[in-house]
Design a protein around this motif. Sequence first.
Motif, PDB file in Angstrom:
ATOM      1  N   VAL A 173       0.856  -1.175   0.000  1.00 55.99           N
ATOM      2  CA  VAL A 173       0.000   0.000   0.000  1.00 55.99           C
ATOM      3  C   VAL A 173       0.898   1.233   0.000  1.00 55.99           C
ATOM      4  CG1 VAL A 173      -2.000  -1.049   1.132  1.00 55.99           C
ATOM      5  CG2 VAL A 173      -0.154  -0.090   2.524  1.00 55.99           C
ATOM      6  N   ALA A 174       0.339   2.368  -0.385  1.00 52.27           N
ATOM      7  CA  ALA A 174       1.121   3.593  -0.526  1.00 52.27           C
ATOM      8  C   ALA A 174       1.314   4.338   0.791  1.00 52.27           C
ATOM      9  CB  ALA A 174       0.459   4.511  -1.547  1.00 52.27           C
ATOM     10  N   VAL A 175       0.717   3.842   1.871  1.00 46.58           N
ATOM     11  CA  VAL A 175       0.802   4.513   3.166  1.00 46.58           C
ATOM     12  C   VAL A 175       1.620   3.652   4.125  1.00 46.58           C
ATOM     13  CG1 VAL A 175      -1.480   5.503   2.751  1.00 46.58           C
ATOM     14  CG2 VAL A 175      -1.278   3.444   4.147  1.00 46.58           C
ATOM     15  N   PRO A 176       2.101   4.204   5.242  1.00 45.27           N
ATOM     16  CA  PRO A 176       2.806   3.383   6.243  1.00 45.27           C
ATOM     17  C   PRO A 176       1.938   2.212   6.711  1.00 45.27           C
ATOM     18  CG  PRO A 176       3.178   5.698   6.685  1.00 45.27           C
ATOM     19  CD  PRO A 176       2.163   5.645   5.597  1.00 45.27           C
ATOM     20  N   LEU A 177       2.580   1.054   6.842  1.00 44.92           N
ATOM     21  CA  LEU A 177       1.863  -0.189   7.119  1.00 44.92           C
ATOM     22  C   LEU A 177       2.467  -0.895   8.326  1.00 44.92           C
ATOM     23  CD1 LEU A 177      -0.121  -2.513   6.221  1.00 44.92           C
ATOM     24  CD2 LEU A 177       1.782  -3.362   4.803  1.00 44.92           C
ATOM     25  N   GLY A 202      10.195   1.581   3.817  1.00 48.38           N
ATOM     26  CA  GLY A 202      11.044   1.939   4.944  1.00 48.38           C
ATOM     27  C   GLY A 202      10.274   2.280   6.202  1.00 48.38           C
ATOM     28  N   SER A 203       9.058   2.782   6.069  1.00 48.99           N
ATOM     29  CA  SER A 203       8.257   3.186   7.224  1.00 48.99           C
ATOM     30  C   SER A 203       7.409   2.051   7.791  1.00 48.99           C
ATOM     31  CB  SER A 203       7.337   4.346   6.827  1.00 48.99           C
ATOM     32  OG  SER A 203       6.494   3.961   5.748  1.00 48.99           O
ATOM     33  N   ASP A 204       7.452   0.874   7.164  1.00 48.17           N
ATOM     34  CA  ASP A 204       6.560  -0.223   7.537  1.00 48.17           C
ATOM     35  C   ASP A 204       7.186  -1.116   8.607  1.00 48.17           C
ATOM     36  OD1 ASP A 204       4.983   0.820   5.562  1.00 48.17           O
ATOM     37  OD2 ASP A 204       5.454  -0.724   4.080  1.00 48.17           O
ATOM     38  N   ARG A 205       6.308  -1.854   9.314  1.00 47.57           N
ATOM     39  CA  ARG A 205       6.765  -2.753  10.386  1.00 47.57           C
ATOM     40  C   ARG A 205       5.981  -4.051  10.365  1.00 47.57           C
ATOM     41  NH1 ARG A 205       6.881   0.629  16.065  1.00 47.57           N
ATOM     42  NH2 ARG A 205       8.233   2.360  15.461  1.00 47.57           N
ATOM     43  N   ILE A 206       6.630  -5.093  10.875  1.00 46.39           N
ATOM     44  CA  ILE A 206       5.967  -6.352  11.216  1.00 46.39           C
ATOM     45  C   ILE A 206       6.192  -6.593  12.706  1.00 46.39           C
ATOM     46  CG2 ILE A 206       6.025  -8.864  10.967  1.00 46.39           C
ATOM     47  CD1 ILE A 206       6.668  -8.503   8.047  1.00 46.39           C
ATOM     48  N   ALA A 207       5.148  -6.975  13.422  1.00 48.63           N
ATOM     49  CA  ALA A 207       5.257  -7.233  14.863  1.00 48.63           C
ATOM     50  C   ALA A 207       4.560  -8.552  15.193  1.00 48.63           C
ATOM     51  CB  ALA A 207       4.631  -6.090  15.662  1.00 48.63           C
ATOM     52  N   SER A 208       5.202  -9.360  16.011  1.00 48.13           N
ATOM     53  CA  SER A 208       4.639 -10.642  16.438  1.00 48.13           C
ATOM     54  C   SER A 208       4.372 -10.622  17.936  1.00 48.13           C
ATOM     55  CB  SER A 208       5.606 -11.785  16.099  1.00 48.13           C
ATOM     56  OG  SER A 208       5.794 -11.887  14.705  1.00 48.13           O
ATOM     57  N   PHE A 209       3.300 -11.315  18.329  1.00 50.99           N
ATOM     58  CA  PHE A 209       2.898 -11.346  19.735  1.00 50.99           C
ATOM     59  C   PHE A 209       2.551 -12.779  20.134  1.00 50.99           C
ATOM     60  CE2 PHE A 209       1.908  -7.222  17.971  1.00 50.99           C
ATOM     61  CZ  PHE A 209       2.379  -6.344  18.941  1.00 50.99           C
ATOM     62  N   PRO A 210       2.682 -13.118  21.404  1.00 50.56           N
ATOM     63  CA  PRO A 210       2.223 -14.436  21.856  1.00 50.56           C
ATOM     64  C   PRO A 210       0.718 -14.566  21.608  1.00 50.56           C
ATOM     65  CG  PRO A 210       3.538 -13.322  23.541  1.00 50.56           C
ATOM     66  CD  PRO A 210       3.232 -12.298  22.498  1.00 50.56           C
ATOM     67  N   GLY A 211       0.288 -15.784  21.347  1.00 53.34           N
ATOM     68  CA  GLY A 211      -1.149 -15.986  21.213  1.00 53.34           C
ATOM     69  C   GLY A 211      -1.569 -16.502  19.857  1.00 53.34           C
ATOM     70  N   ARG A 212      -2.852 -16.799  19.779  1.00 49.17           N
ATOM     71  CA  ARG A 212      -3.444 -17.361  18.563  1.00 49.17           C
ATOM     72  C   ARG A 212      -4.041 -16.258  17.691  1.00 49.17           C
ATOM     73  NH1 ARG A 212      -4.130 -23.051  19.108  1.00 49.17           N
ATOM     74  NH2 ARG A 212      -3.542 -23.785  21.194  1.00 49.17           N
ATOM     75  N   TRP A 231       2.485   4.765  15.165  1.00 44.16           N
ATOM     76  CA  TRP A 231       1.898   6.054  14.787  1.00 44.16           C
ATOM     77  C   TRP A 231       2.849   7.203  15.101  1.00 44.16           C
ATOM     78  CZ3 TRP A 231      -3.563   5.044  17.272  1.00 44.16           C
ATOM     79  CH2 TRP A 231      -4.276   4.177  16.437  1.00 44.16           C
ATOM     80  N   GLY A 232       3.579   7.085  16.178  1.00 41.66           N
ATOM     81  CA  GLY A 232       4.526   8.136  16.516  1.00 41.66           C
ATOM     82  C   GLY A 232       5.623   8.282  15.485  1.00 41.66           C
ATOM     83  N   THR A 233       6.027   7.157  14.886  1.00 44.20           N
ATOM     84  CA  THR A 233       7.099   7.213  13.897  1.00 44.20           C
ATOM     85  C   THR A 233       6.590   7.638  12.531  1.00 44.20           C
ATOM     86  OG1 THR A 233       6.830   4.889  13.261  1.00 44.20           O
ATOM     87  CG2 THR A 233       8.351   5.368  15.061  1.00 44.20           C
ATOM     88  N   THR A 234       5.288   7.529  12.302  1.00 45.47           N
ATOM     89  CA  THR A 234       4.767   7.847  10.960  1.00 45.47           C
ATOM     90  C   THR A 234       4.459   9.324  10.789  1.00 45.47           C
ATOM     91  OG1 THR A 234       2.455   7.436  11.582  1.00 45.47           O
ATOM     92  CG2 THR A 234       3.712   5.564  10.734  1.00 45.47           C
TER      93      THR A 234
END
Length: 248
Positions: A173-177, A202-212, A231-234
Amino acid sequence: MTVPTCPDALWLNVSPSFERFDQKLLGCLTRHVEVAHWAYRQTPDEPSSLDIAVTLLHDYLKGHNRPVHLMGHGLGGLVGLLYTRQNPHRVKSLTLLSVGVNPMVDWQAHYYAQLEQLPCKRRQVLTQMVFSLFGHQSRPLLRGWINLLEQDLLHSVSPHSLLKRASLCPGSVAVPLLVCGGEADSIVDPTQIQGWQPWLKGSDRIASFPGRHFFHAVHPHPVASQILSFWGTTENLLVAPQSLRTVP
């Protein structure tokens, strides 16, 4: 007429049966920013159509005077993704929870595939889906979880059925993701989440968390912290949107 101001962020939900799992996360976020909740509820006479949901979302957002952070889990996130690809100038950032690089893969896609392939009764397949989504459940609670899934089969806008499973090509997508996933999610597994890597900016992130699959209901505080940090970084990365005009 002056265009009404809009909230900082908008949570999208198109699966009424699963709305309860969003409340703790939204409660954490609303302590820091203004978050609105947008929901689509189709009637029994309407076709199951993601296009209708996207059109109605546009009808809502085009009346606001600035872009907004869009968020959604599962199908809600898919609607946000489809909308953002069509209207990036109205979206400040997009946060997807349990939406893989093949974004139409949801629990219903797994359910119909198993129903077609396995020599099992419908209730047995639903029982297996309960375990996949929520972990092992005691027998007294099992009926309630199965009823919850049956309601989602009836009322959500999932594009899947026993006759066909829909798909959508991977893409950015063209926006931060921000893409978030559960480490023990067997529906949108970590491979699907990490599959976003080639599409990230460059502005995008992937984050993983415990759980299903509904990890955000179990761990709302760390998920909220990750979203707020994103959101603070975007803020300084976004170009002023174009073509936002006052509605006469």
